[in-house]
Motif scaffolding. Structure first.
Motif, PDB file in Angstrom:
ATOM      1  N   SER A  91      59.241  66.048  61.073  1.00  0.00           N
ATOM      2  CA  SER A  91      59.805  66.286  62.416  1.00  0.00           C
ATOM      3  C   SER A  91      59.024  67.383  63.154  1.00  0.00           C
ATOM      4  O   SER A  91      59.210  67.585  64.352  1.00  0.00           O
ATOM      5  CB  SER A  91      61.283  66.675  62.322  1.00  0.00           C
ATOM      6  OG  SER A  91      61.407  67.917  61.681  1.00  0.00           O
ATOM      7  N   ASP A  92      58.163  68.094  62.428  1.00  0.00           N
ATOM      8  CA  ASP A  92      57.345  69.141  63.056  1.00  0.00           C
ATOM      9  C   ASP A  92      55.913  68.648  63.187  1.00  0.00           C
ATOM     10  O   ASP A  92      55.131  68.710  62.227  1.00  0.00           O
ATOM     11  CB  ASP A  92      57.378  70.432  62.221  1.00  0.00           C
ATOM     12  CG  ASP A  92      58.683  71.189  62.427  1.00  0.00           C
ATOM     13  OD1 ASP A  92      59.372  70.925  63.429  1.00  0.00           O
ATOM     14  OD2 ASP A  92      58.997  72.038  61.577  1.00  0.00           O
ATOM     15  N   ARG A 147      55.390  75.143  64.294  1.00  0.00           N
ATOM     16  CA  ARG A 147      56.033  74.282  65.306  1.00  0.00           C
ATOM     17  C   ARG A 147      57.465  74.754  65.557  1.00  0.00           C
ATOM     18  O   ARG A 147      57.926  74.758  66.690  1.00  0.00           O
ATOM     19  CB  ARG A 147      55.992  72.828  64.843  1.00  0.00           C
ATOM     20  CG  ARG A 147      56.685  71.840  65.758  1.00  0.00           C
ATOM     21  CD  ARG A 147      56.021  71.716  67.108  1.00  0.00           C
ATOM     22  NE  ARG A 147      54.695  71.131  67.015  1.00  0.00           N
ATOM     23  CZ  ARG A 147      53.776  71.218  67.992  1.00  0.00           C
ATOM     24  NH1 ARG A 147      54.036  71.869  69.109  1.00  0.00           N
ATOM     25  NH2 ARG A 147      52.587  70.665  67.842  1.00  0.00           N
ATOM     26  N   LYS A 148      58.141  75.163  64.496  1.00  0.00           N
ATOM     27  CA  LYS A 148      59.517  75.676  64.677  1.00  0.00           C
ATOM     28  C   LYS A 148      59.496  76.946  65.524  1.00  0.00           C
ATOM     29  O   LYS A 148      60.377  77.160  66.361  1.00  0.00           O
ATOM     30  CB  LYS A 148      60.171  75.974  63.320  1.00  0.00           C
ATOM     31  CG  LYS A 148      60.691  74.769  62.604  1.00  0.00           C
ATOM     32  CD  LYS A 148      61.662  75.190  61.494  1.00  0.00           C
ATOM     33  CE  LYS A 148      62.341  74.004  60.815  1.00  0.00           C
ATOM     34  NZ  LYS A 148      61.522  72.824  60.588  1.00  0.00           N
ATOM     35  N   LYS A 151      59.049  75.785  69.081  1.00  0.00           N
ATOM     36  CA  LYS A 151      60.260  75.115  69.607  1.00  0.00           C
ATOM     37  C   LYS A 151      61.368  76.118  69.892  1.00  0.00           C
ATOM     38  O   LYS A 151      62.202  75.907  70.763  1.00  0.00           O
ATOM     39  CB  LYS A 151      60.788  74.104  68.576  1.00  0.00           C
ATOM     40  CG  LYS A 151      60.045  72.792  68.506  1.00  0.00           C
ATOM     41  CD  LYS A 151      60.754  71.899  67.463  1.00  0.00           C
ATOM     42  CE  LYS A 151      59.975  70.620  67.200  1.00  0.00           C
ATOM     43  NZ  LYS A 151      60.468  69.947  65.961  1.00  0.00           N
ATOM     44  N   ASN A 152      61.417  77.198  69.109  1.00  0.00           N
ATOM     45  CA  ASN A 152      62.504  78.177  69.239  1.00  0.00           C
ATOM     46  C   ASN A 152      62.122  79.405  70.063  1.00  0.00           C
ATOM     47  O   ASN A 152      62.850  80.397  70.069  1.00  0.00           O
ATOM     48  CB  ASN A 152      62.986  78.608  67.848  1.00  0.00           C
ATOM     49  CG  ASN A 152      63.773  77.508  67.158  1.00  0.00           C
ATOM     50  OD1 ASN A 152      64.952  77.314  67.420  1.00  0.00           O
ATOM     51  ND2 ASN A 152      63.110  76.746  66.309  1.00  0.00           N
TER      52      ASN A 152
END
Ligand code: GUN
Ligand code: FE
Length: 416
Positions: free
Chosen positions: A337-338, A293-294, A297-298
């Motif tokens: 949060s992910d 997920r990071k 998102k990035n």
């Protein structure tokens, strides 16, 4: 047949957030490229009728080890470094014998052909001729993608280690001999098995010849610690690759990336490095759960990978299952949060996400290469009917992952 239209029930993802579907559609293919997907029966085209069958875009396996297929399913009780020493290196040494390589690679290619994979980036072994043979067999079967002669000149057993200069000269011979649709890719195994001199030279060769690069990054905690010892001047494992010109100067795949810092994620994103997310392998070798997920998102380019034989199936459907599964565990246990991956997000990574490494691959949009698989849902034993197209795919992913596909086309050519 240069032009034709394929009839069936289509499902694909143009973006991660949702599936697109078309029942009884026609995929119009011209010279290996998708011209359109339409509800109208196109005039003046031969129709290839797969009515009632689900049709998906080709899936891309961004990272696997062809020589490890022979023992896939064995030795899952170790972590990475012990697994390499005890099991992987002895098996890879056998590929110095071209007769063994032919037997093993023929089995590998045959089994890969019946699954949903249409593109791949494969590791061979340090042996140039065996790796060229692998490329020829994949090419003859109709695959497109990359394969690399592996480089190893330190921290490797004598029977699977090269002199630095020989590793370089054999790499040049490999590059000069490669032909066909499986293209060569620069393949340092990982930093622990390549000296500074070798890594630096491979970075120069990649840049001079504009060749892609593949390796392993941040897979296992003991490996990450070891790289810190080997490259004490580096700020991270990614920084160490970067120092040698091996992080995104040319198209680059880094496999695993389970333990990156935020700075590394930013660097991977900036350099357009593709992360090959290999959740099946990361589970089998107790490596951990990559922060997918990071990555998303990035803006880190991400695809899926079996990492055979860290992964214990050649099927990217299995990897989709595992990517979703481990993302749920990570969310529940590690970082709420992910959010977990949805089915469409994981399917996107396996199709258009990883496919981007190979060009316009992995979707049914106009201009994309005509890579697709026709599925046979009669292999699933259920009286349930009336499912939507996306429910049919979801059930297929979970219940028919290792079954042969009904038919497969790569760049418009029927290969299975
Ligand atoms: N790191 C270095 N070599 C390998 C390998 O063969 N498999 C995996 N999973 N990681 C590696
Ligand atoms: Fe690997």
């Amino acid at each position: 047949m240069a032009s034709y239209a394929i009839k069936g029930d289509f499902i694909w993802t143009e973006e991660p957030s949702r599936f697109r579907t078309m029942r009884n559609g026609y995929l119009v293919v011209d010279n290996g490229v998708i011209e359109s997907l339409t509800e109208e029966c196109p005039e003046n085209y031969d129709i290839i009728d797969y009515s009632g069958h689900l049709i998906i875009p080709g899936l891309s396996d961004l990272h696997l080890h062809a020589p490890q297929y022979a023992y896939m399913g064995l030795y899952m009780d170790e972590e990475l470094l012990a697994w390499l020493e005890k099991h992987t290196f002895p098996e890879e040494a056998k590929y110095g014998n071209i007769g063994y390589a032919e037997k093993a690679y023929t089995a590998f290619v045959k089994d890969l052909l019946s699954g949903p994979t249409t593109r791949l980036s494969a590791f061979g072994t340090i042996h140039t001729d065996s790796t060229l043979l692998l490329m020829r067999l994949l090419d003859e079967a109709g695959f497109y993608g990359f394969a690399g002669k592996v480089n190893m000149d330190r921290n490797s057993p004598d029977y699977l280690s090269e002199d630095t200069d020989v590793s370089i000269s054999e790499t040049i011979r490999f590059l000069d001999s490669a032909e066909g649709n499986i293209k060569p890719i620069i393949t340092p195994r990982f930093i622990p098995s390549c000296s500074d001199k070798l890594l630096r030279k491979l970075g120069i060769i990649a840049k001079e010849r504009n060749l892609p690069v593949q390796s392993h990054l941040d897979e296992n905690l003991s490996e990450v610690e070891w790289v810190k010892e080997l490259c004490p001047w580096s700020t991270s494992y990614s920084d160490a690759y970067d120092h040698f010109g091996l992080l995104g100067n040319t198209p680059t795949i880094m496999a695993h990336v389970v333990w990156p810092s935020d700075d590394e994620i930013a660097l991977l994103s900036e350099r357009d490095v593709f992360v090959a997310h290999a959740p099946s392998s990361n589970t089998n070798l107790s490596s951990g759960i990559a922060p997918v997920r990071k990555f998303m998102k990035n803006g880190v380019k991400t695809g899926l990978a079996t990492d055979v034989s860290g992964g214990s199936s050649l099927s990217l459907f299995r990897v989709i299952q595992d990517a979703i599964g481990v993302s749920k565990l990570r969310w529940r246990i590690k970082d709420d949060s992910d959010s977990p991956l949805t089915t469409s997000e994981a399917f996107f990574l396996a199709s258009k996400g990883g496919g981007a490494f190979f060009g316009k691959v992995g979707s049914f949009e106009a201009g994309f290469d005509a890579d697709f698989s026709v599925l046979d849902e009669s292999l699933i034993n259920t009286p349930l009917d009336g499912l939507s197209v996306s429910e049919r795919l979801e059930m297929y992913i979970y219940r028919a992952a290792d079954k042969p596909v009904f038919a497969k086309y790569i760049k418009g050519k029927k290969v299975h």
